[in-house]
Write a protein that holds these residues in place. Structure first.
Motif, PDB file in Angstrom:
ATOM      1  N   UNK A 200       0.845  -1.203   0.000  1.00 50.23           N
ATOM      2  CA  UNK A 200       0.000   0.000   0.000  1.00 50.23           C
ATOM      3  C   UNK A 200       0.878   1.250   0.000  1.00 50.23           C
ATOM      4  N   UNK A 201       0.367   2.315  -0.590  1.00 49.16           N
ATOM      5  CA  UNK A 201       1.124   3.561  -0.616  1.00 49.16           C
ATOM      6  C   UNK A 201       0.495   4.597  -1.519  1.00 49.16           C
ATOM      7  N   UNK A 202       1.295   5.576  -1.906  1.00 48.16           N
ATOM      8  CA  UNK A 202       0.837   6.666  -2.768  1.00 48.16           C
ATOM      9  C   UNK A 202       1.679   6.711  -4.030  1.00 48.16           C
ATOM     10  N   UNK A 203       1.011   6.869  -5.179  1.00 49.03           N
ATOM     11  CA  UNK A 203       1.712   6.972  -6.456  1.00 49.03           C
ATOM     12  C   UNK A 203       2.397   8.340  -6.528  1.00 49.03           C
ATOM     13  N   UNK A 221       5.822   4.084  -0.133  1.00 47.48           N
ATOM     14  CA  UNK A 221       5.152   3.283   0.892  1.00 47.48           C
ATOM     15  C   UNK A 221       5.285   3.894   2.288  1.00 47.48           C
ATOM     16  N   UNK A 222       6.395   4.516   2.554  1.00 52.87           N
ATOM     17  CA  UNK A 222       6.600   5.288   3.780  1.00 52.87           C
ATOM     18  C   UNK A 222       7.783   6.211   3.529  1.00 52.87           C
ATOM     19  N   UNK A 223       8.345   6.782   4.580  1.00 60.03           N
ATOM     20  CA  UNK A 223       9.438   7.734   4.391  1.00 60.03           C
ATOM     21  C   UNK A 223      10.724   7.058   3.917  1.00 60.03           C
ATOM     22  N   UNK A 224      10.782   5.744   3.990  1.00 58.66           N
ATOM     23  CA  UNK A 224      12.008   5.034   3.636  1.00 58.66           C
ATOM     24  C   UNK A 224      11.927   4.255   2.335  1.00 58.66           C
ATOM     25  N   UNK A 225      10.751   3.739   1.992  1.00 61.94           N
ATOM     26  CA  UNK A 225      10.649   2.774   0.896  1.00 61.94           C
ATOM     27  C   UNK A 225       9.827   3.271  -0.286  1.00 61.94           C
ATOM     28  N   UNK A 241      -2.342   9.401  -6.337  1.00 64.70           N
ATOM     29  CA  UNK A 241      -3.411   8.446  -6.024  1.00 64.70           C
ATOM     30  C   UNK A 241      -2.944   7.466  -4.963  1.00 64.70           C
ATOM     31  N   UNK A 242      -3.810   7.180  -3.997  1.00 58.28           N
ATOM     32  CA  UNK A 242      -3.519   6.185  -2.972  1.00 58.28           C
ATOM     33  C   UNK A 242      -3.920   4.802  -3.497  1.00 58.28           C
ATOM     34  N   UNK A 243      -3.060   3.807  -3.255  1.00 62.71           N
ATOM     35  CA  UNK A 243      -3.343   2.448  -3.703  1.00 62.71           C
ATOM     36  C   UNK A 243      -3.153   1.495  -2.531  1.00 62.71           C
ATOM     37  N   UNK A 244      -3.790   0.343  -2.630  1.00 68.11           N
ATOM     38  CA  UNK A 244      -3.665  -0.683  -1.603  1.00 68.11           C
ATOM     39  C   UNK A 244      -2.881  -1.866  -2.151  1.00 68.11           C
ATOM     40  N   UNK A 245      -2.298  -2.654  -1.261  1.00 69.27           N
ATOM     41  CA  UNK A 245      -1.536  -3.823  -1.676  1.00 69.27           C
ATOM     42  C   UNK A 245      -2.420  -4.767  -2.475  1.00 69.27           C
ATOM     43  N   UNK A 246      -1.938  -5.215  -3.609  1.00 65.46           N
ATOM     44  CA  UNK A 246      -2.699  -6.118  -4.462  1.00 65.46           C
ATOM     45  C   UNK A 246      -3.589  -5.427  -5.473  1.00 65.46           C
TER      46      UNK A 246
END
Length: 281
Positions: A200-203, A221-225, A241-246
């Motif tokens: 999950x994360x932001x494009x 995905x976060x401040x590191x990845x 855009x926010x997306x979810x895993x899968x």
């Protein structure tokens, strides 16, 4: 003109010999692909092009976006514009030298000054000051967990992101830590197959401005990845855009590649890491 040699007629151009193997072999095609997949930036500066984002530029330069922003004095949300000249290297402002807060424990030193004991006695009746954070406060412990040691061993942080495979298929090119090696893994697949977000994360980038990557999606995905998905036939998400895993984010393709495949990367604070150390077995 035909020639008579030892009783045999020999026609020009018809002599028998072993022809060399054609140069358009699969191996050469793969080498050509690997060379095209070197979309990295070199030099000390870069001029922003239309379609660029600071995340995409940092991705190509192999830097943490926060570091690149700090060098150029750009504040979040990292707005840039075409024609802007960015420094790719340089000293960080003193206030921004550390990208993550680090709290160190101070060990009290023994004071041999005679006044120290008398000062302690005079303050014995004074109510002690409230500590900065209670001992059982989890937030305090989590803050100290980010130490420079984990930069050298990014795999220690893999549990912060729940990873899953972006596509099913055979790995045809593995990760290499060499300077000009493959910065991710390449997975063969069917043209148009589903490409999913690995977490999950932001494009933060969706486009085709990065040479050698074709239609590319980058997810924070976060401040590191960050994770990257290249050579897609079609992109199904947009920047911010926010997306979810899968969730499906693209259709597998062969843009800027020799055949249908997904080039998948994971970046830890701007540096490439082996995706196989993060993806489930």
């Amino acid at each position: 003109m035909a020639l008579l040699l030892a009783g045999l007629w020999v026609l020009p151009g018809c002599s028998s010999r072993t022809a060399p193997a054609p140069v358009t072999t699969l191996e050469l095609r793969e080498n050509f692909y690997q060379e095209r997949n070197r979309g990295s930036l070199s030099g000390s500066s870069y001029t922003v092009q239309r379609g660029d984002t600071l995340y995409a530029i940092a991705f190509r330069a192999g830097k943490d976006v926060r570091q690149l922003a700090s060098i150029n004095g750009i504040a979040s949300p990292y707005t840039i514009y075409p024609g802007q000249r960015l420094k790719l290297s340089g000293p960080l402002p003193k206030a921004s030298a550390n990208t993550t807060p680090v709290i160190t424990k101070t060990t009290p030193t023994k004071n041999t000054n005679k006044n120290s004991s008398s000062q302690a006695k005079s303050n014995s009746s004074v109510k002690p000051a409230k500590p900065v954070a209670p001992k059982n406060q989890k937030g305090y412990v989590q803050t100290t967990a980010k130490t420079p040691e984990k930069t050298a061993h990014p795999t220690l942080n893999r549990d912060l992101v729940q990873w899953q495979w972006p596509v099913k298929g055979k790995i045809i090119s593995g990760f290499s830590s060499q300077q000009h090696g493959n910065k991710g893994i390449d997975i063969a697949g069917r043209d148009g197959a589903r490409v999913n977000a690995a977490a999950s994360g932001q494009v933060v980038y969706a486009g085709n401005a990065l040479r050698g990557y074709g239609n590319l999606v980058i997810i924070k995905h976060n401040e590191d990845y960050l994770s990257a998905y290249a050579h897609n036939r079609k992109l199904l998400v947009k920047e911010k855009q926010m997306v979810t895993a899968g969730q499906q984010i693209a259709e597998l393709g062969s843009t800027d590649a020799t055949d249908p495949r997904l080039h998948f990367e994971i970046r830890f604070r701007g540096s490439s890491v082996d995706p196989l150390k993060y993806l489930p077995k």
